[in-house]
Scaffold this active site. Structure first.
Site, mmCIF file in Angstrom:
data_model
loop_
_atom_site.group_PDB
_atom_site.id
_atom_site.type_symbol
_atom_site.label_atom_id
_atom_site.label_comp_id
_atom_site.label_asym_id
_atom_site.label_seq_id
_atom_site.Cartn_x
_atom_site.Cartn_y
_atom_site.Cartn_z
ATOM 1 N N THR A 14 19.076 2.933 -2.832
ATOM 2 C CA THR A 14 19.019 3.218 -4.268
ATOM 3 C C THR A 14 17.975 2.363 -4.969
ATOM 4 O O THR A 14 17.260 2.849 -5.851
ATOM 5 C CB THR A 14 20.396 2.987 -4.916
ATOM 6 O OG1 THR A 14 21.293 3.989 -4.455
ATOM 7 C CG2 THR A 14 20.323 3.068 -6.430
ATOM 8 N N HIS A 33 29.777 9.033 -3.890
ATOM 9 C CA HIS A 33 29.350 8.009 -2.940
ATOM 10 C C HIS A 33 30.278 7.992 -1.739
ATOM 11 O O HIS A 33 31.493 8.154 -1.879
ATOM 12 C CB HIS A 33 29.346 6.632 -3.612
ATOM 13 C CG HIS A 33 28.630 5.586 -2.821
ATOM 14 N ND1 HIS A 33 29.112 5.082 -1.645
ATOM 15 C CD2 HIS A 33 27.443 4.969 -3.043
ATOM 16 C CE1 HIS A 33 28.262 4.187 -1.175
ATOM 17 N NE2 HIS A 33 27.241 4.102 -2.003
ATOM 18 N N ASP A 56 18.925 10.291 -5.388
ATOM 19 C CA ASP A 56 18.228 9.091 -4.907
ATOM 20 C C ASP A 56 17.987 9.091 -3.405
ATOM 21 O O ASP A 56 16.946 8.661 -2.930
ATOM 22 C CB ASP A 56 18.977 7.826 -5.330
ATOM 23 C CG ASP A 56 20.382 7.744 -4.762
ATOM 24 O OD1 ASP A 56 20.956 8.793 -4.414
ATOM 25 O OD2 ASP A 56 20.928 6.623 -4.686
ATOM 26 N N HIS A 57 18.969 9.576 -2.632
ATOM 27 C CA HIS A 57 18.816 9.606 -1.183
ATOM 28 C C HIS A 57 19.876 10.520 -0.595
ATOM 29 O O HIS A 57 20.701 11.085 -1.313
ATOM 30 C CB HIS A 57 18.899 8.201 -0.576
ATOM 31 C CG HIS A 57 20.150 7.442 -0.949
ATOM 32 N ND1 HIS A 57 21.397 7.770 -0.484
ATOM 33 C CD2 HIS A 57 20.333 6.370 -1.762
ATOM 34 C CE1 HIS A 57 22.298 6.940 -0.972
ATOM 35 N NE2 HIS A 57 21.679 6.077 -1.766
ATOM 36 N N GLU A 101 23.782 10.066 -7.619
ATOM 37 C CA GLU A 101 24.033 9.272 -6.414
ATOM 38 C C GLU A 101 24.292 10.150 -5.189
ATOM 39 O O GLU A 101 25.171 11.014 -5.202
ATOM 40 C CB GLU A 101 25.225 8.336 -6.653
ATOM 41 C CG GLU A 101 25.716 7.602 -5.426
ATOM 42 C CD GLU A 101 24.682 6.666 -4.837
ATOM 43 O OE1 GLU A 101 24.627 6.566 -3.606
ATOM 44 O OE2 GLU A 101 23.923 6.043 -5.608
#
Length: 731
Positions: free
Chosen positions: A320, A437, A498-499, A276
């Site tokens: 995501t 996150h 993911d990003h 993440e």
């Protein structure tokens, strides 16, 4: 103070006192007002008793939740105020109230079973509601359910015995319009403040609970109906001939296999670890002389790994969910909103879990520490062919075990073992981590006291490296278990980011950490930060290396399939094998920007990626090259959008592929546990699960973690907030 007391006393005696209720119900306006009030109270009852207060987390959200039933209810009910015939007036009000109560109650029942709200597609399709096996008669009812209907029963009863008589006097000329206007004002104010608290609510379409929390059941249903209608109209216009154009494009742009790596992981289990918000810059990064991610670094440089250092995220507003879609299907997310949320209810996918199952007998599962309905995953995964969806609903999320985003990563890996060890091998399993996150806060007890983070002037950036380090430790613990259990040697592990984790707004704070100048930070620096890791670790492989090929998330599926010895020629996939000698090194971003080893186009401006300089006046030759690349990017994205928005895959069945039947899957915890046990028992000595291989003895005790929460008992509280894993409102 005396005037206020006098006013309240008068208001009570003349308006609120029970002695006035019957008189109020005998006027048109009074009857209308009571229906609005009663339906609002029923809605709030559902919010509290059944929807867990929609997990509101601040005073504004509380106000919006209590306010959202009022405006829409007033608008809908006030339409009847324009009716003059008394029988039609009262009948229409009761009919609308009954319809709205039915909609509310259906959502209550559905939410109890599936922790989600009913979409239009769900209402229209029994199989979706039925979840493949749950009989309608088995749905549970609550002790307070009569409260949703008692008001209608009483009102109709009072009308039958003529305690409530039809008021023949129509309302004053402008009164219906005034009440309608008040309803519109309340609804608009509600939407304005909802957008303040959750920007892009309607465009990004987070999970359905978000929509209901901010807008209410009625507006959510109407909005979903509009989206469903628009989607259906687009799809009605689709023809098989449009698929032919896509097929020709795919065939023309197919990148042949690389014989050196084709089948390198054939027959092995596949574990995909979704890192993440993890960016490439964190690999090999040292802060205060310490590696931020020492274990991931060891995988990155291992001779058993093929790693990519020019691998970019290509997500759009779906964040995501876009990354997952590209990973599983090799098609892009949508230009606006999330494909999972907007199209996922009835989309035709030809995704990795189904392909691997049908081509090589793989079982499949996803593990995630957040609520199952986020990004509409509980529906999308069924359409993709995932056999098991082990979400936060399966785990103990109480106390300090979870952050506001879900179960902490160390606990996710550990707690997944009772399910992982029951999967038949080979299996395809995906782990969605959440601890790294935004805003990257981590309990002190989980932080490594020997790791000292940066001092950039941004708490967010400094905390980012702390959660990076925690994520690294989590993955290391999981790998230790894989080795101890014996799974490691027969498992290929794919790790990808993911990003981005640090947005463009905060990116300049990274300058000092990355050895750059904050004052000279530019758009190309931001684009380069869109690099995320891709590490394919295959135990037993000895010719691993770091590949400098430019590529993106769209390329993962064909790359992995070829490593598994599965040809991709028959599938419609927009990515290319990153290991192919024919791979085209043009990375298309979702907004139609792009980057290559030589140049980048960002917001219409051309950059030299080698010198990090802006090219303000490109010559004709360069401009022609740029135009050609832009045309390539535009066509690639447009082809993917056409395929997904029109659901063209419904017209195509690849050789040997059987369309996925989502009704076959039931993701409830009880059903999943029973099914996994039953499969192991029925196969007996033929069972290939880790549990069976170990004499039906669990190997959970072999999992070693230093997570202090692993020893905590369950409590009555949780810090989990059911918001999407890509919600940036915490910034």
């Amino acid at each position: 103070m005396k005037l206020m007391k006098k006013f309240l006393k008068k208001f009570w005696h003349q308006t609120l006192a029970p002695k006035n209720w019957l008189a109020q119900l005998n006027t048109r306006l009074g009857f209308f007002t009571w229906l609005v009030v009663l339906f609002t109270l029923k809605t709030i009852l559902a919010y509290g008793a059944d929807f867990d207060w929609l997990h509101v987390s601040d005073p504004l959200q509380v106000i919006l939740m209590l306010l959202n039933p009022i405006g829409f209810t007033m608008i809908l009910f006030s339409l009847v105020l324009f009716i003059k015939p008394k029988q039609i007036y009262y009948g229409a009000l009761l009919l609308i109230d009954t319809a709205m109560t039915t909609l509310l109650y259906l959502n209550v029942i559905y939410f109890r079973e599936f922790s989600d709200f009913m979409s239009i597609n769900t209402m229209l399709g029994y199989n979706t509601v039925n979840q493949g096996s749950k009989a309608a008669g088995a749905i549970s009812f609550g002790v307070h359910d009569f409260l949703f209907w008692i008001d209608l029963v009483i009102l109709i009863g009072l009308m039958i015995i003529r305690k409530i008589k039809f008021d023949q006097r129509p309302l004053k000329r402008w009164q219906p319009f005034k009440l309608f206007t008040i309803g519109v004002f309340v609804l608009v104010a509600n939407m304005f403040f909802a957008d303040v608290d959750r920007p892009q609510l309607l465009t990004r379409q987070f999970d359905r609970e978000y929509m209901v929390k901010y807008l209410g059941i009625g507006p959510f249903t109407i909005y979903d109906a509009i989206n469903t209608y628009q989607t259906s109209q687009v799809r009605k216009s689709a023809t098989p001939s449009e698929l032919t154009a896509v097929q020709k494009y795919i065939k023309k742009n197919y990148a042949a296999i690389n014989p050196e790596f084709y089948g390198k992981a054939k027959g092995k289990n596949v574990i995909v670890i979704h890192l993440e918000s993890f960016q490439q810059m964190s690999l090999d990064l040292k802060i205060n002389g310490q590696e931020v991610t020492p274990f991931l670094n060891s995988l990155y440089h291992s001779k058993s790994s093929v790693s990519f250092d020019n691998f970019f995220n290509q997500v759009g507003q779906g964040k995501t969910s876009d990354a997952e879609n590209m990973l599983e299907t090799s098609t892009f997310g949508l230009p606006q909103g999330s494909l999972f949320s907007k199209l996922g209810d009835d989309q035709t996918f030809q995704a990795m879990p189904a392909i691997l199952n049908q081509r090589a007998g793989y079982s499949s599962a996803v593990f995630h520490g957040n609520i199952g309905s986020f990004w509409n995953r509980s529906t999308v995964y069924k359409h993709m062919g995932y056999q098991n969806w082990i979400s936060g609903d399966y785990f103990d999320l109480t106390g300090k075990k979870a952050t506001s985003w879900g179960l902490k990563d160390k606990l996710l890996f550990q707690n997944s073992i009772p399910y992982l060890e029951r999967l038949q091998q080979p299996f395809y399993a995906k782990y969605l981590t959440v601890t790294n996150h935004t805003p990257y806060t981590l309990d002190a007890q989980d932080q490594d006291p020997n790791f000292q983070t940066s001092n950039t002037g941004s708490t967010l950036v400094d905390n980012y490296f702390i959660t990076n380090h925690y994520l690294d430790q989590s993955v290391k613990e999981f790998f230790n278990y894989l080795k101890k259990s014996g799974l490691y040697d027969n498992t290929a592990v794919v790790l990808y980011g993911d990003h981005y984790g640090i947005s463009n707004t905060d990116a300049p704070y990274l300058a000092s950490v990355l050895g750059k100048s904050e004052s000279n930070w530019n758009d190309l620096d931001n684009a380069n930060l869109q690099r995320v890791p891709l590490i394919v670790h295959i135990p037993g492989m000895t010719n691993g290396y770091i590949d400098h090929t430019y590529g993106g998330e769209i390329d993962v599926a064909p790359t992995l399939e070829h490593l598994l010895g599965i040809s991709t020629k028959r599938y419609i996939q927009f990515g290319q094998d990153l290991l192919s000698k024919q791979h085209v090194q043009i990375v298309a971003f979702r907004n139609k920007d792009w980057i290559t080893p030589e140049y980048a186009s960002l917001s219409g401006r051309i950059w030299n990626t080698k010198t990090n300089q802006l090219i303000e006046y490109p010559d004709k030759k360069l401009q022609a090259k740029v135009n050609k690349i832009q045309s390539y990017v535009n066509k690639k994205l447009d082809m993917s959008d056409n395929l997904n928005q029109k659901n063209l895959l419904r017209f195509y069945t690849p050789k040997g592929f059987k369309a996925v039947d989502p009704s076959k899957y039931d993701y409830s915890k009880d059903s999943t546990v029973k099914r996994l046990k039953k499969i192991n028992q029925e196969l007996g000595t033929k069972s290939t699960s880790l549990l069976s291989k170990n004499g039906n003895q669990s190997m959970l005790s072999d999992y070693i973690t230093d997570a202090p929460e692993s020893r905590d008992k369950a409590t009555d509280t949780t810090r989990l907030l059911p918001r999407n894993a890509d919600d940036w409102s915490g910034n």
